[in-house]
Design an enzyme around this catalytic site. Sequence first.
Site, PDB file in Angstrom:
ATOM      1  CG  ASP A   1      -2.499   4.311   2.983  1.00 47.73           C
ATOM      2  OD1 ASP A   1      -2.146   3.211   2.509  1.00 47.73           O
ATOM      3  OD2 ASP A   1      -3.286   4.418   3.933  1.00 47.73           O
TER       4      ASP A   1
ATOM      5  CD  GLU B   1      -3.031  -1.552   5.326  1.00 44.29           C
ATOM      6  OE1 GLU B   1      -3.102  -2.597   5.995  1.00 44.29           O
ATOM      7  OE2 GLU B   1      -2.470  -0.513   5.745  1.00 44.29           O
ATOM      8  CD  GLU B   2      -1.048   2.226   7.604  1.00 43.80           C
ATOM      9  OE1 GLU B   2      -1.758   1.799   8.541  1.00 43.80           O
ATOM     10  OE2 GLU B   2       0.120   1.870   7.427  1.00 43.80           O
TER      11      GLU B   2
ATOM     12  CG  ASP C   1       1.207  -3.946   5.053  1.00 40.89           C
ATOM     13  OD1 ASP C   1       2.037  -3.092   5.421  1.00 40.89           O
ATOM     14  OD2 ASP C   1      -0.021  -3.827   5.230  1.00 40.89           O
TER      15      ASP C   1
ATOM     16  CG  HIS D   1      -0.395   0.031   2.534  1.00 37.44           C
ATOM     17  ND1 HIS D   1      -0.073   1.203   3.191  1.00 37.44           N
ATOM     18  CD2 HIS D   1      -0.088  -0.968   3.401  1.00 37.44           C
ATOM     19  CE1 HIS D   1       0.404   0.925   4.395  1.00 37.44           C
ATOM     20  NE2 HIS D   1       0.408  -0.393   4.541  1.00 37.44           N
TER      21      HIS D   1
ATOM     22  CG  HIS E   1       0.726   2.995  12.544  1.00 35.07           C
ATOM     23  ND1 HIS E   1      -0.594   2.620  12.698  1.00 35.07           N
ATOM     24  CD2 HIS E   1       1.129   2.450  11.371  1.00 35.07           C
ATOM     25  CE1 HIS E   1      -0.951   1.874  11.672  1.00 35.07           C
ATOM     26  NE2 HIS E   1       0.080   1.753  10.858  1.00 35.07           N
TER      27      HIS E   1
ATOM     28  CG  ASP F   1       2.669   0.021   7.861  1.00 35.51           C
ATOM     29  OD1 ASP F   1       2.306  -0.573   6.835  1.00 35.51           O
ATOM     30  OD2 ASP F   1       1.932   0.189   8.854  1.00 35.51           O
TER      31      ASP F   1
END
Length: 407
Positions: free
Chosen positions: A81, A175-176, A198, A79, A379, A141
Amino acid sequence: MKQPVVERFLRYIAVDTKSNPESSTTPSSEIQWYLARLLRQDMEQMGLQDVSLDDNCYLMGTLPANCDWDQPVIGFVAHMDSAPDMSGKDIKPQFVQYKGGDIILDAKEDIRISAETFPDLENYKGQEIITTDGHTLLAADDKAGIAAILEAVQYLIDHPEIKHGTIKVGFTPDEEIGRGADKFDVKKFGADFAYTIDGGKIGELQYENFNAASAKVIFKGLNVHPGDAKGKMINAQLLAMEYNSYLPGALPSNTEGYEGFYHLVGMGGTVEEAELHYILRDHDREQFELKKCCITEIAKRINEIYGEGRCTAVVTDQYFNMREVVEDKMYIVNHAAEAMKAVGVEPIIEPIRGGTDGSKLSYMGLPCPNIFAGGHNFHGRYEYLPVPSLEKSMEVIIKIASTQVRK
């Protein structure tokens, strides 16, 4: 000189792609288009075929087969994003030759990756580690996954003596925020099965994930002058606090393994109106449904105490446990595990305490386990990526693509 996969990773994290959970568009943020267009250009220059970027920011391409054996079409997905939890703008990567102990990110502000708080760090003594300066996330990520996929494809192109089947590459937005696979065209993608790149630490191989839902709880208060408030005022913020106090104590900070949780991810308000935003997670479908019921039942309790309409709870399903799909096709998990072993990586098969695009894709007809990209502490400011882990992720992709699948 950095390894090509590292150079590629650095190029991609230079593009801010933070998704926006408050947006209803796809992609949720315009900035995701910048990376999508860069990746499309890279894919076309590499010589991939059927490269397409659709109106919803889904990017796909094909590396044709060059083998003479019957091989399923294998996809690799990541992904674009980055998480909305923290800024991914103007990331300043730092390279640390790790010798043990804490890693200082910002000496002036004493921001550090603590070896005590994050004990996995000690597993990487003697390795080069990429961190931030402590003021952004790293976006490994999942830009580490993107870099590993495309550098693996580039390697296969540069080494035609390595035989492989048809390879499909897919990159998704959002995705997030739980919407990464919503508009993914599985038929157009054309893979028999796929892997999301991922995962976190080296060796991770996952075909189980949380069932997931989000919840928005809205509180309506009654505001009057505080000097004349007795018997009249209803403070929406206090209603929110009371609501939260009724929830069970299963939190991300005190659960592990297969244990689910309630996670308060956002809050705000005034006396007149307040909101709480939660995510709900559980591997067990029955327990997951009970958590959703709990959210709505507590709203009913608040209304019974303070009057109808004071509390409204809206629960929205996000994705489900892919195990229900993948367990009937375990040969694809075994294929990845053997590929890992072949390049010197011991598979760590354990449930994801989160989700990937692969969970939705599996229910859409594309079985899709998850493989490590190598990062840790996603994150947030303490995110880091050991360079050898990223390189091994790339090697695993090459080995999966170039090894005959046995059912």
